[in-house]
Design a protein around this motif. Structure first.
Motif, PDB file in Angstrom:
ATOM      1  N   ALA A   1      76.890  17.524  22.126  1.00 42.54           N
ATOM      2  CA  ALA A   1      76.971  18.920  22.576  1.00 42.54           C
ATOM      3  C   ALA A   1      76.567  19.025  24.046  1.00 42.54           C
ATOM      4  O   ALA A   1      75.816  18.192  24.566  1.00 42.54           O
ATOM      5  N   ASN A   2      77.063  20.053  24.720  1.00 44.10           N
ATOM      6  CA  ASN A   2      76.774  20.236  26.150  1.00 44.10           C
ATOM      7  C   ASN A   2      75.278  20.286  26.432  1.00 44.10           C
ATOM      8  O   ASN A   2      74.816  19.823  27.477  1.00 44.10           O
ATOM      9  N   GLU A   3      74.509  20.854  25.491  1.00 45.51           N
ATOM     10  CA  GLU A   3      73.060  20.992  25.691  1.00 45.51           C
ATOM     11  C   GLU A   3      72.346  19.643  25.783  1.00 45.51           C
ATOM     12  O   GLU A   3      71.205  19.559  26.217  1.00 45.51           O
ATOM     13  N   LEU A   4      73.032  18.555  25.362  1.00 49.01           N
ATOM     14  CA  LEU A   4      72.401  17.233  25.321  1.00 49.01           C
ATOM     15  C   LEU A   4      72.673  16.404  26.568  1.00 49.01           C
ATOM     16  O   LEU A   4      72.196  15.275  26.675  1.00 49.01           O
ATOM     17  N   GLY A   5      73.440  16.931  27.508  1.00 47.36           N
ATOM     18  CA  GLY A   5      73.702  16.201  28.742  1.00 47.36           C
ATOM     19  C   GLY A   5      74.933  15.316  28.662  1.00 47.36           C
ATOM     20  O   GLY A   5      75.629  15.258  27.646  1.00 47.36           O
ATOM     21  N   GLU A   6      75.200  14.594  29.755  1.00 46.77           N
ATOM     22  CA  GLU A   6      76.442  13.835  29.890  1.00 46.77           C
ATOM     23  C   GLU A   6      76.541  12.663  28.915  1.00 46.77           C
ATOM     24  O   GLU A   6      77.525  12.522  28.195  1.00 46.77           O
ATOM     25  N   ASN A   7      75.565  11.793  28.900  1.00 52.09           N
ATOM     26  CA  ASN A   7      75.566  10.626  28.009  1.00 52.09           C
ATOM     27  C   ASN A   7      74.237  10.586  27.250  1.00 52.09           C
ATOM     28  O   ASN A   7      73.322   9.856  27.621  1.00 52.09           O
ATOM     29  N   PRO A   8      74.126  11.366  26.192  1.00 54.02           N
ATOM     30  CA  PRO A   8      72.827  11.488  25.514  1.00 54.02           C
ATOM     31  C   PRO A   8      72.388  10.219  24.792  1.00 54.02           C
ATOM     32  O   PRO A   8      73.206   9.467  24.264  1.00 54.02           O
ATOM     33  N   THR A   9      71.084  10.015  24.797  1.00 55.06           N
ATOM     34  CA  THR A   9      70.461   8.974  23.984  1.00 55.06           C
ATOM     35  C   THR A   9      69.873   9.651  22.759  1.00 55.06           C
ATOM     36  O   THR A   9      69.130  10.628  22.891  1.00 55.06           O
ATOM     37  N   ASN A  10      70.225   9.167  21.577  1.00 55.79           N
ATOM     38  CA  ASN A  10      69.720   9.727  20.329  1.00 55.79           C
ATOM     39  C   ASN A  10      69.035   8.645  19.515  1.00 55.79           C
ATOM     40  O   ASN A  10      69.428   7.476  19.562  1.00 55.79           O
TER      41      ASN A  10
ATOM     42  N   THR B   1      71.159   5.124  19.926  1.00 51.61           N
ATOM     43  CA  THR B   1      72.475   5.047  20.555  1.00 51.61           C
ATOM     44  C   THR B   1      72.376   5.618  21.964  1.00 51.61           C
ATOM     45  O   THR B   1      71.611   6.563  22.210  1.00 51.61           O
ATOM     46  N   ARG B   2      73.163   5.026  22.895  1.00 52.12           N
ATOM     47  CA  ARG B   2      73.121   5.540  24.260  1.00 52.12           C
ATOM     48  C   ARG B   2      74.429   5.221  24.988  1.00 52.12           C
ATOM     49  O   ARG B   2      75.331   4.608  24.431  1.00 52.12           O
ATOM     50  N   GLY B   3      74.493   5.648  26.255  1.00 53.96           N
ATOM     51  CA  GLY B   3      75.713   5.467  27.035  1.00 53.96           C
ATOM     52  C   GLY B   3      76.765   6.478  26.588  1.00 53.96           C
ATOM     53  O   GLY B   3      76.452   7.606  26.245  1.00 53.96           O
ATOM     54  N   GLU B   4      78.020   6.041  26.554  1.00 56.76           N
ATOM     55  CA  GLU B   4      79.120   6.930  26.200  1.00 56.76           C
ATOM     56  C   GLU B   4      79.340   7.044  24.703  1.00 56.76           C
ATOM     57  O   GLU B   4      80.260   7.721  24.260  1.00 56.76           O
ATOM     58  N   LEU B   5      78.509   6.397  23.902  1.00 58.20           N
ATOM     59  CA  LEU B   5      78.776   6.269  22.466  1.00 58.20           C
ATOM     60  C   LEU B   5      79.058   7.605  21.790  1.00 58.20           C
ATOM     61  O   LEU B   5      80.010   7.719  21.018  1.00 58.20           O
ATOM     62  N   GLN B   6      78.253   8.623  22.063  1.00 53.25           N
ATOM     63  CA  GLN B   6      78.435   9.897  21.365  1.00 53.25           C
ATOM     64  C   GLN B   6      79.738  10.600  21.740  1.00 53.25           C
ATOM     65  O   GLN B   6      80.208  11.465  21.008  1.00 53.25           O
ATOM     66  N   HIS B   7      80.341  10.230  22.875  1.00 48.28           N
ATOM     67  CA  HIS B   7      81.607  10.843  23.282  1.00 48.28           C
ATOM     68  C   HIS B   7      82.813  10.138  22.667  1.00 48.28           C
ATOM     69  O   HIS B   7      83.860  10.752  22.485  1.00 48.28           O
ATOM     70  N   PHE B   8      82.673   8.853  22.375  1.00 46.36           N
ATOM     71  CA  PHE B   8      83.821   8.068  21.924  1.00 46.36           C
ATOM     72  C   PHE B   8      83.770   7.663  20.451  1.00 46.36           C
ATOM     73  O   PHE B   8      84.758   7.204  19.903  1.00 46.36           O
ATOM     74  N   TRP B   9      82.605   7.820  19.817  1.00 51.88           N
ATOM     75  CA  TRP B   9      82.461   7.411  18.425  1.00 51.88           C
ATOM     76  C   TRP B   9      82.015   8.595  17.575  1.00 51.88           C
ATOM     77  O   TRP B   9      81.161   9.380  17.993  1.00 51.88           O
TER      78      TRP B   9
ATOM     79  N   VAL C   1      73.043  -3.915  21.416  1.00 50.56           N
ATOM     80  CA  VAL C   1      74.376  -4.432  21.117  1.00 50.56           C
ATOM     81  C   VAL C   1      75.389  -3.577  21.873  1.00 50.56           C
ATOM     82  O   VAL C   1      75.433  -2.355  21.704  1.00 50.56           O
ATOM     83  N   SER C   2      76.195  -4.214  22.724  1.00 51.25           N
ATOM     84  CA  SER C   2      77.224  -3.506  23.485  1.00 51.25           C
ATOM     85  C   SER C   2      78.515  -3.439  22.678  1.00 51.25           C
ATOM     86  O   SER C   2      78.936  -4.428  22.080  1.00 51.25           O
ATOM     87  N   ILE C   3      79.138  -2.262  22.670  1.00 52.50           N
ATOM     88  CA  ILE C   3      80.414  -2.053  22.000  1.00 52.50           C
ATOM     89  C   ILE C   3      81.322  -1.286  22.964  1.00 52.50           C
ATOM     90  O   ILE C   3      80.882  -0.914  24.052  1.00 52.50           O
ATOM     91  N   ASN C   4      82.582  -1.077  22.596  1.00 58.97           N
ATOM     92  CA  ASN C   4      83.462  -0.258  23.425  1.00 58.97           C
ATOM     93  C   ASN C   4      82.836   1.113  23.628  1.00 58.97           C
ATOM     94  O   ASN C   4      82.520   1.796  22.661  1.00 58.97           O
ATOM     95  N   ASN C   5      82.624   1.500  24.884  1.00 57.43           N
ATOM     96  CA  ASN C   5      82.118   2.842  25.195  1.00 57.43           C
ATOM     97  C   ASN C   5      80.749   3.133  24.602  1.00 57.43           C
ATOM     98  O   ASN C   5      80.538   4.172  23.987  1.00 57.43           O
ATOM     99  N   GLY C   6      79.792   2.247  24.784  1.00 56.40           N
ATOM    100  CA  GLY C   6      78.426   2.542  24.364  1.00 56.40           C
ATOM    101  C   GLY C   6      77.655   1.322  23.930  1.00 56.40           C
ATOM    102  O   GLY C   6      78.143   0.189  23.985  1.00 56.40           O
ATOM    103  N   GLU C   7      76.437   1.571  23.479  1.00 55.33           N
ATOM    104  CA  GLU C   7      75.604   0.498  22.940  1.00 55.33           C
ATOM    105  C   GLU C   7      74.579   1.095  21.982  1.00 55.33           C
ATOM    106  O   GLU C   7      74.308   2.288  21.998  1.00 55.33           O
ATOM    107  N   TYR C   8      74.022   0.216  21.139  1.00 57.84           N
ATOM    108  CA  TYR C   8      73.029   0.676  20.170  1.00 57.84           C
ATOM    109  C   TYR C   8      71.975  -0.398  19.933  1.00 57.84           C
ATOM    110  O   TYR C   8      72.186  -1.586  20.210  1.00 57.84           O
TER     111      TYR C   8
END
Length: 197
Positions: free
Chosen positions: A123-132, A166-174, A10-17
């Motif tokens: 967190a920085n240790e998880l990289g730019e756009n982490p997948t969790n 979750t992946r993409g920019e999601l962790q930075h914007f949500w 599912v695509s949402i603003n700044n990420g997907e899940y």
């Protein structure tokens, strides 16, 4: 707003899940929950908020590669080794997403009063756009998401044996939280699989 319950991205603003409600059968989930409650060394952590030390309203543990530490709130946390139950969950996750996760945060919510605060896993240790990957075992708990720039919010009821990716920019914007429940709730364990670089 209740999130779309779908076994597709599912695509949402700044990420997907991707949410899969019955990733583990009830029997598998029951066995994994029992094992995790017994084999993990659970702790009730504390942290300083607004100059005051507060006790976390939950139990938690960190597991993973023992040479991959994780910094949180200015403190370095050293993980316990991955248990057999966690390794079996990790192996099952690999059938859906090809990432070698090397760190797992476990939260044990003992009842309706246990919860988490609004937070993000970026967190920085998880990289730019982490997948969790979030795995829920036990009682259903509401996972709430809120966009940092007020571009929406949604909830997902994480049921027994479900996973949420979750992946993409999601962790930075949500930001997300597990709120206290107004209804009586039995225990559950939520696992967050991450890859520390």
């Amino acid at each position: 707003m209740e999130a779309e319950k779908s076994e597709k991205w599912v695509s949402i603003n700044n990420g997907e899940y991707l949410y899969i409600p019955k990733f583990f059968t009830k029997i598998e989930g029951n066995e994994l929950l029992k094992n995790l409650l017994e084999e993990i060394e659970w702790k009730q952590e504390s942290k300083t908020m607004y100059g005051k030390e507060t006790i976390a309203p939950k139990l938690s543990a960190r597991c993973g590669d023992v040479n991959k530490s994780y910094s949180y709130n200015g403190e370095t946390r050293h993980p316990q080794a991955l248990s057999d139950s966690i390794l079996s969950i990790k192996e099952r996750i690999a059938s859906v997403i090809d990432i070698d996760f090397n760190s797992v945060l476990l939260n044990q919510f003992r009842n309706e009063a246990d919860s988490t605060y609004w937070q993000t896993d970026a967190a920085n240790e998880l990289g730019e756009n982490p997948t969790n990957v979030y795995v829920n075992l036990g009682a259903t708990r509401k996972f709430q998401f809120r966009h940092r720039d007020k571009k929406g919010s949604f909830d997902i009821n994480l049921t027994h044996g479900s996973i949420l990716i979750t992946r993409g920019e999601l962790q930075h914007f949500w930001v997300h939280q597990v709120a206290k429940s107004k209804k009586k709730v039995t225990p559950c364990v939520n696992l967050t699989f991450r890859r520390i670089l």
